[in-house]
Write an enzyme that holds these catalytic residues in place. Structure first.
Site, mmCIF file in Angstrom:
data_model
loop_
_atom_site.group_PDB
_atom_site.id
_atom_site.type_symbol
_atom_site.label_atom_id
_atom_site.label_comp_id
_atom_site.label_asym_id
_atom_site.label_seq_id
_atom_site.Cartn_x
_atom_site.Cartn_y
_atom_site.Cartn_z
ATOM 1 C CD GLU A 110 16.428 4.352 90.089
ATOM 2 O OE1 GLU A 110 16.122 3.623 91.065
ATOM 3 O OE2 GLU A 110 15.773 5.324 89.736
ATOM 4 C CB CYS A 161 13.062 4.395 93.295
ATOM 5 S SG CYS A 161 13.736 5.762 92.343
#
Length: 503
Positions: free
Chosen positions: A260, A294
């Site tokens: 990720e 993120c």
């Protein structure tokens, strides 16, 4: 009175263990720039010990103690951890804030999510037993087939500093629920609450070696973990550049990884929105967690018809955000995590300005805060799609704005990125929203909001944002291997070869 940072060691085989080289790293409070404690600096030798402990725990009693134990056994420990997290919520939230600069309200919310995540995967651990031996329909009646799901083995978990305990939990909880054993390497910039998780595990009696925690530098502890031959899988959350290195280190052993990585996510705002509601969601989508997310929707793609009004209201709202010590009541933007990150963000803003962009607001240290790694919420306009500020992840409270006229243009701008983690669309037209959810190339799409996250729904991205999905029912599958079992169920011989004559 300030909460003391507990002086912990590495957590290996259920015990506290001093790092092999005896070194420690300072913990710096980003709100004051002052050292407030230390964490142990693990190295390759410590990683070896942690992996060996995890392997022993996996195989102990032929796996019956953990890997092959009933899901209800593992669920009991996960629920006990969740209960302890809630019991220690105030303490843990304060430690998180001191360590990474997150506003205390957000850190407390994170602790609720940590407990909820352990509870959720406890339920999935129990239901895993019911999913075992699922029959497979075959075209030949003389064969029977079923599937087993088994723990993938020893897993290396490498986690970031923006949600230190929560991001660790996203990996630890499903890995343990699946029956894996694990070595966790949190970011050296924010490891304090992960070491407290070790204390919680010790307190609830988690079997030794099931979870091991090695803190330290990425180059000295993270790299040896990702390349370790005794690790069966690596799960990583962090930067694109580090993700590439982890893939490369796993490749010689054909070791599975899930990644990720970063993002440069769009938020598309059409001209039919309620401006005040849309402005708040736009700012929340970029400035939440001090802009260090993120999935931050840091590229605002704004309809030209409302651009002037919308930008004026954004500036007014941004100037009203309370920027302060994150322990202060009502803080809504604290410091970024480190001096290095602070300097990097300032350079992004400076480069944008030098390339011709306009800084509508922010981009500097707040005048009332002389110490700490603080940056005012920043909005940048007159952005060209070739600019660094449009193309690269800042990981700070910086929003860039680009205008559009047509839906097609908005979609093109939204997809003008190497990343594909998330995206948002704000509009009163439900059909239009549906079209954009299908057109935007990302793993997560938010409609008329930005950043909601629930452990029941899968999380992950496309393109350079990585691959694999965490959370949701599939989150546990990240740590499971599928085994096919096929049985010949006929009394008749197979009959492929001619039987030799009997003498």
């Amino acid at each position: 009175m300030a909460t003391a940072i507990p002086q912990r060691q590495l957590f290996v085989a259920g015990e506290w263990r001093a790092p092999a080289l005896g070194r420690r790293l300072p913990v710096v409070n980003p709100a004051t720039e002052s050292p407030i404690g230390e964490i142990p600096a693990g190295t390759a030798e410590d990683v070896d010990a942690a992996v060996a402990a995890a392997r022993e725990a996996l195989k102990r009693n032929r796996g019956r103690d953990w890997a092959r134990a009933p899901g209800a056994v593992r669920a009991k420990y996960l629920r006990a951890i969740a209960a302890k997290i809630i019991e220690r919520k105030s303490e843990l939230a304060r430690l998180e804030t001191l360590d990474c600069g997150k506003p205390l309200d957000e850190a407390a919310w994170d602790m609720d999510d940590v407990a909820g995540c352990f509870e959720y995967f406890a339920d999935l651990a129990e239901s895993l037993d019911k999913r075992q031996n699922a029959p497979v329909s075959l075209p030949m009646e003389n064969f029977k087939c079923y599937l087993r799901k088994e723990p993938i083995g020893v897993v290396g978990l490498i986690t970031p500093w923006n949600y230190p305990l929560l991001m660790a939990t996203w990996k630890v909880a499903p890995a343990l629920a699946a029956g894996c054993t694990a070595v966790l390497k949190p970011s050296e910039l924010a490891s304090v609450t992960c070491l407290e998780l070790a204390d919680v595990c010790k307190e609830v009696g988690l079997p030794s070696g099931v979870l091991n925690i090695v803190t330290g530098l990425g180059s000295e502890a993270g790299a040896p973990l990702s390349s370790h031959p005794g690790v069966d899988k690596v799960a990583f959350t962090g930067s694109y550049e580090t993700g590439k290195k982890i893939m490369a280190s796993a490749a010689p052993m054909v070791k599975p990884v899930s990644l990720e990585l970063g993002g440069k996510s769009p938020i598309v705002v059409f001209d039919d929105v309620d401006v005040e509601k849309a402005v708040e969601w736009t700012l929340f989508g970029c400035f939440w967690t001090n802009g260090q997310i993120c999935s931050a929707t840091s590229r605002l793609i704004l309809h030209k018809k409302i651009a002037k009004e919308f930008q004026e209201r954004m500036v007014a709202w941004a100037k009203n955000i309370k920027v302060s010590d994150p322990l202060e009541e009502g803080c809504r933007l604290g410091p970024v995590v480190s001096e290095g990150q602070y300097e990097k963000i300032k350079q992004f803003v400076s480069t944008a300005k030098s390339q011709g962009a306009t800084i509508l607001t922010g981009g500097v240290r707040p005048k009332h805060l002389e110490k700490g790694f603080y940056i005012e919420p920043t909005i940048i306009t007159d952005v060209d799609t070739s600019m660094q500020i449009w193309r690269e992840e800042v990981f700070g409270p910086v929003l860039c704005v680009k205008e559009f006229s047509t839906e097609e243009e908005a979609i093109e701008l939204a997809n003008d990125t190497h990343y594909g983690l998330a995206g948002a669309v704000l509009s009163g037209d439900r059909e239009r929203c549906q079209r954009l959810t299908e057109e935007i190339d990302a793993g997560i799409i938010w409609v008329n909001c930005s950043q909601p996250c629930f452990c029941q729904a899968p999380w992950g991205g496309n393109k350079r944002s990585g691959f694999g999905r965490e959370l949701g029912e599939g989150g546990i599958d990240n740590y499971l291997s599928v085994k096919q079992v096929t049985e010949y169920a006929s009394d008749e011989p197979w009959g492929w070869y001619k039987s030799p004559s009997k003498l």
